[in-house]
Design a protein around this motif. Structure first.
Motif, PDB file in Angstrom:
ATOM      1  N   VAL A 191     -57.652 -10.736   8.156  1.00 22.08           N
ATOM      2  CA  VAL A 191     -56.148 -10.355   8.618  1.00 22.08           C
ATOM      3  C   VAL A 191     -55.536 -11.378   9.653  1.00 22.08           C
ATOM      4  N   VAL A 192     -54.723 -11.872   9.198  1.00 17.85           N
ATOM      5  CA  VAL A 192     -54.029 -12.849  10.189  1.00 17.85           C
ATOM      6  C   VAL A 192     -52.545 -12.350  10.480  1.00 17.85           C
ATOM      7  N   ARG A 193     -52.192 -13.097  11.695  1.00 10.91           N
ATOM      8  CA  ARG A 193     -50.747 -12.436  12.030  1.00 10.91           C
ATOM      9  C   ARG A 193     -49.730 -13.153  11.099  1.00 10.91           C
ATOM     10  N   GLY A 194     -48.733 -12.225  10.727  1.00  9.65           N
ATOM     11  CA  GLY A 194     -47.622 -12.852   9.712  1.00  9.65           C
ATOM     12  C   GLY A 194     -46.311 -13.355  10.747  1.00  9.65           C
ATOM     13  N   ASN A 195     -45.476 -13.123  10.014  1.00 10.24           N
ATOM     14  CA  ASN A 195     -44.129 -13.344  10.611  1.00 10.24           C
ATOM     15  C   ASN A 195     -43.218 -12.130  11.444  1.00 10.24           C
ATOM     16  N   ARG A 196     -44.270 -10.863  11.099  1.00 15.01           N
ATOM     17  CA  ARG A 196     -43.705  -9.419  11.517  1.00 15.01           C
ATOM     18  C   ARG A 196     -42.293  -9.158  10.891  1.00 15.01           C
ATOM     19  N   VAL A 197     -42.031  -9.606   9.814  1.00 16.84           N
ATOM     20  CA  VAL A 197     -40.685  -9.134   9.244  1.00 16.84           C
ATOM     21  C   VAL A 197     -40.983  -7.867   8.608  1.00 16.84           C
ATOM     22  N   GLY A 198     -42.287  -7.615   7.891  1.00 17.10           N
ATOM     23  CA  GLY A 198     -42.413  -5.988   7.567  1.00 17.10           C
ATOM     24  C   GLY A 198     -42.533  -5.248   8.577  1.00 17.10           C
ATOM     25  N   ARG A 199     -42.919  -5.382   9.780  1.00 15.36           N
ATOM     26  CA  ARG A 199     -42.881  -4.317  10.837  1.00 15.36           C
ATOM     27  C   ARG A 199     -41.355  -4.155  11.197  1.00 15.36           C
ATOM     28  N   ARG A 200     -40.391  -5.293  11.183  1.00 10.82           N
ATOM     29  CA  ARG A 200     -38.950  -5.430  11.936  1.00 10.82           C
ATOM     30  C   ARG A 200     -38.301  -4.454  10.658  1.00 10.82           C
ATOM     31  N   LEU A 201     -38.710  -4.516   9.415  1.00 13.60           N
ATOM     32  CA  LEU A 201     -38.112  -3.958   8.313  1.00 13.60           C
ATOM     33  C   LEU A 201     -38.404  -2.100   8.387  1.00 13.60           C
ATOM     34  N   THR A 205     -47.206  -4.690   7.630  1.00 10.85           N
ATOM     35  CA  THR A 205     -48.148  -4.740   6.856  1.00 10.85           C
ATOM     36  C   THR A 205     -49.192  -5.824   7.142  1.00 10.85           C
ATOM     37  N   ILE A 206     -50.337  -5.812   6.407  1.00 11.19           N
ATOM     38  CA  ILE A 206     -51.457  -6.737   6.858  1.00 11.19           C
ATOM     39  C   ILE A 206     -51.393  -7.884   5.890  1.00 11.19           C
ATOM     40  N   ASN A 207     -51.721  -9.100   6.552  1.00 12.09           N
ATOM     41  CA  ASN A 207     -51.702 -10.473   5.817  1.00 12.09           C
ATOM     42  C   ASN A 207     -53.072 -11.075   5.868  1.00 12.09           C
ATOM     43  N   ILE A 208     -53.349 -11.662   4.486  1.00 15.92           N
ATOM     44  CA  ILE A 208     -54.483 -12.405   4.298  1.00 15.92           C
ATOM     45  C   ILE A 208     -54.072 -13.770   3.571  1.00 15.92           C
ATOM     46  N   PRO A 243     -40.200 -15.097  -0.530  1.00 12.70           N
ATOM     47  CA  PRO A 243     -38.939 -15.907  -0.663  1.00 12.70           C
ATOM     48  C   PRO A 243     -37.616 -15.464   0.177  1.00 12.70           C
ATOM     49  N   THR A 244     -37.671 -14.234   0.280  1.00 12.71           N
ATOM     50  CA  THR A 244     -36.439 -13.808   0.953  1.00 12.71           C
ATOM     51  C   THR A 244     -36.379 -14.039   2.470  1.00 12.71           C
ATOM     52  N   VAL A 245     -37.684 -13.864   3.299  1.00 14.82           N
ATOM     53  CA  VAL A 245     -37.651 -14.118   4.536  1.00 14.82           C
ATOM     54  C   VAL A 245     -38.557 -15.267   5.193  1.00 14.82           C
ATOM     55  N   ALA A 246     -39.379 -15.887   4.359  1.00 11.41           N
ATOM     56  CA  ALA A 246     -40.389 -16.879   4.570  1.00 11.41           C
ATOM     57  C   ALA A 246     -39.710 -18.440   4.741  1.00 11.41           C
ATOM     58  N   GLN A 247     -39.920 -18.953   5.805  1.00  5.13           N
ATOM     59  CA  GLN A 247     -39.460 -20.500   5.617  1.00  5.13           C
ATOM     60  C   GLN A 247     -40.549 -21.443   5.209  1.00  5.13           C
ATOM     61  N   GLU A 248     -41.683 -20.953   5.663  1.00  3.35           N
ATOM     62  CA  GLU A 248     -42.693 -21.890   5.190  1.00  3.35           C
ATOM     63  C   GLU A 248     -43.287 -21.389   3.909  1.00  3.35           C
ATOM     64  N   ARG A 249     -43.747 -22.442   2.906  1.00  2.00           N
ATOM     65  CA  ARG A 249     -44.202 -22.019   1.630  1.00  2.00           C
ATOM     66  C   ARG A 249     -45.650 -21.773   1.890  1.00  2.00           C
ATOM     67  N   ILE A 250     -46.273 -20.740   2.379  1.00  2.00           N
ATOM     68  CA  ILE A 250     -47.748 -20.315   2.479  1.00  2.00           C
ATOM     69  C   ILE A 250     -47.874 -19.330   1.478  1.00  2.00           C
ATOM     70  N   LEU A 251     -48.862 -19.530   0.573  1.00  2.00           N
ATOM     71  CA  LEU A 251     -49.160 -18.435  -0.404  1.00  2.00           C
ATOM     72  C   LEU A 251     -49.984 -17.265   0.275  1.00  2.00           C
ATOM     73  N   GLY A 252     -49.580 -16.345   0.237  1.00  2.00           N
ATOM     74  CA  GLY A 252     -50.423 -14.983   1.159  1.00  2.00           C
ATOM     75  C   GLY A 252     -50.555 -14.058   0.137  1.00  2.00           C
ATOM     76  N   VAL A 253     -51.405 -13.198   0.599  1.00  2.00           N
ATOM     77  CA  VAL A 253     -51.412 -11.545   0.014  1.00  2.00           C
ATOM     78  C   VAL A 253     -51.128 -10.591   1.283  1.00  2.00           C
ATOM     79  N   GLU A 254     -50.050 -10.095   0.972  1.00  2.00           N
ATOM     80  CA  GLU A 254     -49.499  -9.004   1.960  1.00  2.00           C
ATOM     81  C   GLU A 254     -49.581  -7.549   1.502  1.00  2.00           C
ATOM     82  N   SER A 255     -50.017  -6.864   2.378  1.00  2.00           N
ATOM     83  CA  SER A 255     -50.225  -5.344   1.918  1.00  2.00           C
ATOM     84  C   SER A 255     -49.707  -4.288   2.855  1.00  2.00           C
TER      85      SER A 255
END
Length: 303
Positions: A191-201, A205-208, A243-255
């Motif tokens: 589990v890595v740190r994302g951009n915390r957009v899910g938390r702000r919304l 979420t957790i990100n892999i 695509p709505t919130v990420a500026q970098e194109r990093i393929l991830g799995v967010e749950s």
């Protein structure tokens, strides 16, 4: 589970019952092989899996290099299934050119102390793929091991193979892939740190970030289960680039995990993709995304 990797110099002290194969996906045909070797533990044999790293398909350029099951995922699954020893035999120009008779005598009988071997009838090994299950059966009596060949396992009228599982995953047919695998398709990682957009919304979420070689289904939202911290949670998972919130194109799995509020950064997690819900899409505003997330989460609860 003992793991022997990145070396061809090893000598097992115990007599073994070994399964040989590529084990890409570890589908229910593979599980049949594993059942055979694990049952031989009652006779005092160590249950051993012999596979190649990288797989022959990847080494010889048979596909795009994407794997149904990464090395780390294989280790996790084999240990859970009760395997005692995992051998990840290096596949390179030298080992690929080994005569099949030398491989059987020096490696299987000599270094592995194999007393029992289980393999599919489509097994190939040695220089030019000249070795096969029939050759092992011919050599077995002289080398001191018994050989059992397993027919292809069929499900719903189809022969199960890694190629078939791959096709189901690539087209997002996760229910079918799960039936072929004997478990839902898994993506494991830290589990890595994302951009915390899910938390702000309001939907933490957790990100892999899966390794580049991991085969992922089409980008989109999936109903899922997530195992983290030793517990399984109902979840809904996005595979893609946000695509709505990420500026970098990093393929991830967010749950998004239901009934979950823990800090699990740096811990291992396993995401099990059960079924496709909707494709990934760009929303005109963050509020539109928030509303869609509410609908997605409600749909997951209703399943």
């Amino acid at each position: 589970m003992e793991i022997i990797a990145d070396t061809i110099q090893f000598n097992l002290k115990k007599d073994t019952a070994a399964a040989i194969g590529k084990f890409d996906g570890i589908h229910i045909g593979h599980r049949r092989l594993l059942e055979e070797i694990i049952s031989r533990r009652e006779k005092g044999l160590a249950a051993c899996v012999f596979t190649f790293d990288p797989s022959p398909t990847v080494f010889f350029g048979g596909n795009d290099g994407k794997e149904l099951t990464t090395r780390e995922e294989k280790r996790l699954l084999f240990e859970r299934m009760g395997v005692d020893i995992l051998i990840e035999f290096p596949l390179n120009r030298e080992t690929a050119a080994m005569p099949p008779e030398a491989f059987a005598g020096d490696i299987l009988a000599g270094q592995m102390n194999a007393c029992f071997l289980a393999a599919g009838k489509d097994l190939s090994f040695g220089a030019g793929g000249a070795g096969n299950a029939a050759l092992l059966q011919k050599l077995g009596p002289g080398l001191g091991f018994e050989v059992m060949t397993i027919d292809k396992v069929c499900l719903e009228g189809r022969e199960i193979s890694s190629t078939l599982v791959r096709s189901e995953v690539e087209t997002g047919r996760m229910e079918s892939a799960g039936r072929l695998l004997g478990m839902p398709y898994m993506v494991a990682g830290e589990v890595v740190r994302g951009n915390r957009v899910g938390r702000r919304l309001g939907f933490p979420t957790i990100n892999i970030i899966p390794p580049a070689q991991k085969l992922l289904p089409p980008n989109g939202v999936y109903f899922s289960r997530v195992c983290v911290g030793g517990r399984m949670y109902r979840a809904i998972t996005n595979v893609g680039y946000k695509p709505t919130v990420a500026q970098e194109r990093i393929l991830g799995v967010e749950s998004y995990l239901y009934d979950f509020q823990q800090d699990v950064y740096g811990k291992s997690a396993e995401v099990f993709l059960l079924s496709f819900h909707r494709p990934e899409r760009h929303f005109g505003s963050v509020e539109a995304l928030r509303e869609q997330l509410r609908k997605d989460i409600a749909a997951g609860l209703a399943r």
